[in-house]
Write a protein that holds these residues in place. Structure first.
Motif, short mmCIF file in Angstrom:
data_model
loop_
_atom_site.label_atom_id
_atom_site.label_comp_id
_atom_site.label_asym_id
_atom_site.label_seq_id
_atom_site.Cartn_x
_atom_site.Cartn_y
_atom_site.Cartn_z
N ALA A 183 0.82 -1.35 0.15
CA ALA A 183 -0.09 0.22 -0.02
C ALA A 183 0.97 1.28 -0.04
N LEU A 184 2.16 1.06 0.64
CA LEU A 184 2.87 2.31 0.76
C LEU A 184 4.07 2.55 -0.23
N GLY A 189 2.20 10.68 -1.34
CA GLY A 189 2.10 11.41 -0.02
C GLY A 189 1.39 10.74 1.00
N LEU A 190 1.68 10.69 2.25
CA LEU A 190 1.02 9.98 3.22
C LEU A 190 0.07 10.72 4.01
N PRO A 191 -1.15 10.24 4.67
CA PRO A 191 -2.11 10.94 5.24
C PRO A 191 -1.26 11.51 6.77
N VAL A 192 -1.84 12.52 7.35
CA VAL A 192 -1.28 12.54 8.91
C VAL A 192 -1.18 11.55 9.65
N GLY A 193 -2.05 10.70 9.77
CA GLY A 193 -2.10 9.54 10.62
C GLY A 193 -0.94 8.56 10.20
N LEU A 194 -0.72 8.33 9.01
CA LEU A 194 0.61 7.45 9.05
C LEU A 194 1.78 7.98 9.19
N GLN A 195 1.88 9.52 8.83
CA GLN A 195 3.13 9.96 9.25
C GLN A 195 3.37 9.89 10.71
N ALA A 196 2.33 10.28 11.69
CA ALA A 196 2.40 10.19 12.84
C ALA A 196 2.87 8.75 13.45
N ALA A 197 2.33 7.84 12.58
CA ALA A 197 2.75 6.19 12.93
C ALA A 197 3.94 6.10 12.88
N ALA A 198 4.48 6.51 11.75
CA ALA A 198 6.10 6.38 11.68
C ALA A 198 6.83 7.00 12.69
N LEU A 199 6.39 8.35 12.93
CA LEU A 199 7.12 8.93 14.09
C LEU A 199 7.01 8.42 15.27
N ALA A 253 9.09 6.49 3.63
CA ALA A 253 8.26 7.70 3.19
C ALA A 253 7.83 9.07 4.10
N VAL A 254 8.46 8.86 5.23
CA VAL A 254 8.10 10.09 6.17
C VAL A 254 9.56 10.70 6.47
N PRO A 255 9.77 11.68 5.91
CA PRO A 255 11.22 12.47 6.20
C PRO A 255 11.39 13.03 7.64
N ALA A 256 10.32 12.99 8.34
CA ALA A 256 10.49 13.47 9.62
C ALA A 256 11.04 12.27 10.39
N ALA A 257 10.55 11.10 10.23
CA ALA A 257 10.94 9.69 11.04
C ALA A 257 12.64 9.39 10.67
N GLN A 258 12.62 9.77 9.29
CA GLN A 258 14.24 9.54 8.81
C GLN A 258 14.93 10.68 9.76
N THR A 259 14.43 11.81 9.72
CA THR A 259 15.31 12.54 10.40
C THR A 259 15.65 12.46 11.78
N LEU A 260 14.64 11.83 12.45
CA LEU A 260 14.66 11.52 14.11
C LEU A 260 15.71 10.35 14.04
N LEU A 261 15.41 9.43 13.09
CA LEU A 261 16.38 8.48 13.63
C LEU A 261 17.94 8.69 13.23
N VAL A 262 18.38 9.53 12.06
CA VAL A 262 19.34 9.69 11.84
C VAL A 262 20.04 10.84 12.80
N VAL A 263 19.57 11.68 13.22
CA VAL A 263 20.02 12.65 14.15
C VAL A 263 20.28 12.00 15.56
N VAL A 264 19.29 11.29 16.16
CA VAL A 264 19.49 10.69 17.37
C VAL A 264 20.54 9.52 17.30
N GLY A 265 20.32 8.72 16.34
CA GLY A 265 21.31 7.71 16.17
C GLY A 265 22.78 8.06 16.02
N SER A 266 23.08 9.19 15.05
CA SER A 266 24.55 9.73 15.00
C SER A 266 25.02 10.37 16.12
N LEU A 267 24.11 11.14 16.77
CA LEU A 267 24.63 11.82 17.95
C LEU A 267 24.74 10.63 19.02
N THR A 268 23.95 9.85 19.24
CA THR A 268 24.30 8.71 20.29
C THR A 268 25.60 7.98 19.93
#
Length: 519
Positions: A183-184, A189-199, A253-268
């Motif tokens: 489906a993805l 573009g993904l609806p807000v609900g799926l973007q929130a789910a990815a986060l 499909a959710v850049p915000a989730a990708q950003t969260l993983l990259v920033v937190v993961g690399s800093l850690t």
């Protein structure tokens, strides 16, 4: 269907569950361990039988799940055999054997599940089954408090997962992983609900993978028996990366989730890599290494490098199980490394940095040449440039210490790069994941983090008494006091069982490094 037509791999978790129930019924410790050893030896054979009989016949087989079950089975077999000798004469062996086998059953279920609801339920079960192992020595308040911290972090992660399940089902009407991926793929573009789910999924993985600032429980579980540490670091913590691989279509499909993983993961990864340099205890250094490796794995997933994340998961599991079970031999290696560091001088920092840049440039060049060849015909995706740069920095020790050793060192670097590319191709052949190129800014951020880490580590090793070392040592050794603040907050909100928050703080429970290790 919740599961594939292939039934053989599911024999592994069923055998583990049956073994756990039998262990509770057996009164004699020797008989209990013999049974557990046989179960641990036979369970992974079901996955191996699938590979030998189903795959050649063209049957539809989940190769990623099959590889994970084989990996878990191998590690479980080694840990059960080691535990039988390690815990000889200890009380509570019945509880230990049952909890170990149930944990292995839950991890195998996570690996095999093609239904997101079952996957999440099994992930929760693995955490609950691990808790009795972390609190095996119930008379130790340190063990209780640390297990309580992990309990809180895991429950927060599971609330995020349940919220993500509700949002995904509401948007797609299904929790079957193949249906979610279909489906993805190609969605504009993904609806807000799926973007929130990815986060929410990304946040849950961060909590479960002991990323900053909720990393402290992973470092402080040294009060548990050593084989429990091996099981935790080699199998349980890695599940976060596996779940991200399963949900690659959603995360990519959710850049915000990708950003969260990259920033937190690399800093850690960067901070844990620096903190590890200030530690003396070998097991604590290994724990910080796991924290850093999990950050690196999350960063790979955030960058869309799921093949590398799978390869990283397998390699890290095998290495960390061996490292924890052979922690005694690591002491001699560490002491020998200290002797080498003491003979270093300030001028060597420049040479080391130059060697690292040379290895990085050479690695990127090799990858570029191979990429050009592959693009002409072979269906193999080359390593991204950013990973090639990081790989080159990591291969610096292979260059040698003198110019005379440089040609041979470059050959060693080339050999490792080719082997890494080959394993990358193998991992890619096991996976059919949608391409999810990350934003360029994320790749540049990751490159900057690891170049900075390499530079700072080089300067610190070359000048351990220099100004930079004196400035950074105190805050880095304290882990920037992140875990101390998290521990005080959690104990104030939810005191640990049988140990109140004030009593725990008065007992001077180590925030960054335990004062002792069992055996």
């Amino acid at each position: 269907m919740i599961v594939d037509a292939t039934v053989l791999p599911w024999a592994s978790p069923l055998l583990y569950v049956a073994g756990a129930l039998a262990a509770l019924a057996i009164a004699d410790d020797a008989r209990r361990w013999r049974l557990a050893g046989r179960i641990a030896a036979v369970a992974p054979l079901a996955a191996l039988a699938t590979a030998l009989f189903e795959v050649p016949q063209g049957a539809r087989v989940d190769m990623i799940g099959l590889a994970m079950v084989l990996l878990v089975g191998l590690i479980g077999w080694v840990i059960v055999r080691y535990s039988a000798r390690y815990l000889a004469g200890e009380r509570g062996q019945r509880r230990y054997v049952a909890a170990t086998l149930l944990t292995l059953a839950a991890v195998c279920t996570v690996a095999l599940s093609q239904h997101l609801g079952l996957l999440v339920a099994a992930w929760i079960a693995s955490s609950l089954a691990l808790h009795p192992l972390l609190t095996f020595f119930r008379e130790r308040p340190q063990a209780l408090v640390v297990a309580h911290k992990k309990f809180i972090a895991s429950r927060l992660a599971e609330l995020c997962l349940l919220g993500a399940l509700a949002l995904i089902h509401a948007a797609l009407g299904t929790l079957a992983l193949p249906a979610i991926t279909n489906a993805l793929v190609g969605a504009a573009g993904l609806p807000v609900g799926l973007q929130a789910a990815a986060l929410l999924v990304a946040l849950a993985v961060i909590l479960k993978s002991a990323q900053l600032p909720v990393h402290g429980w992973l470092i402080q579980v040294m009060e548990a028996p050593t084989p429990v540490s091996a099981l935790l670091h080699a199998g349980i913590v890695n599940l976060g990366g596996f779940v991200l691989i399963r949900l690659a279509a959603l995360i990519g499909a959710v850049p915000a989730a990708q950003t969260l993983l990259v920033v937190v993961g690399s800093l850690t990864a960067v901070l844990a890599g620096l903190i590890m340099m200030t530690r003396i205890s070998i097991k604590v250094r290994l724990a910080w290494s796991t924290c850093a490796q999990m950050g690196f794995m999350l960063m790979e997933c955030g960058l869309g490098l799921y093949e590398l994340a799978l390869l990283h998961l397998v390699a890290h599991s095998l290495y960390k199980a061996h490292a924890f079970l052979g922690a005694g031999g690591r002491v001699a290696d560490y002491r020998q490394g200290l002797l080498g560091e003491r003979t270093a001088d300030r001028r060597s920092a420049g040479r080391r940095i130059g060697a690292g840049m040379l290895a990085a440039v050479f690695t990127v060049t090799v990858v570029g040449v191979l990429a050009a060849a592959w693009s002409a015909g072979l269906q193999v995706t080359p390593l991204p440039w950013i990973v090639s740069l990081i790989l080159g920095l990591g291969l610096t020790p292979l260059l040698g210490a003198t110019l005379r050793e440089l040609p041979r060192g470059l050959l060693r670097v080339a050999a490792v790069v080719l082997a890494y590319l080959a394993w990358h191709a193998v991992a890619g052949s096991l996976m059919t994941l949608p391409a999810a190129p990350p934003p360029t800014a994320l790749a540049l951020w990751a490159a900057a983090c690891f170049v900075a880490l390499y530079g700072v580590q080089t300067v610190l090793r070359s000048a351990p008494q220099g100004r930079l070392a004196r400035t950074l040592h105190a805050p880095i050794h304290a882990g920037l006091h992140l875990d101390e603040r998290f521990q005080r907050l959690t104990l104030r909100i939810w005191p640990a069982p049988r140990v109140t928050a004030n009593a725990a703080l008065r007992s001077r429970i180590p925030i960054t490094e335990p004062s002792g290790e069992h055996r």
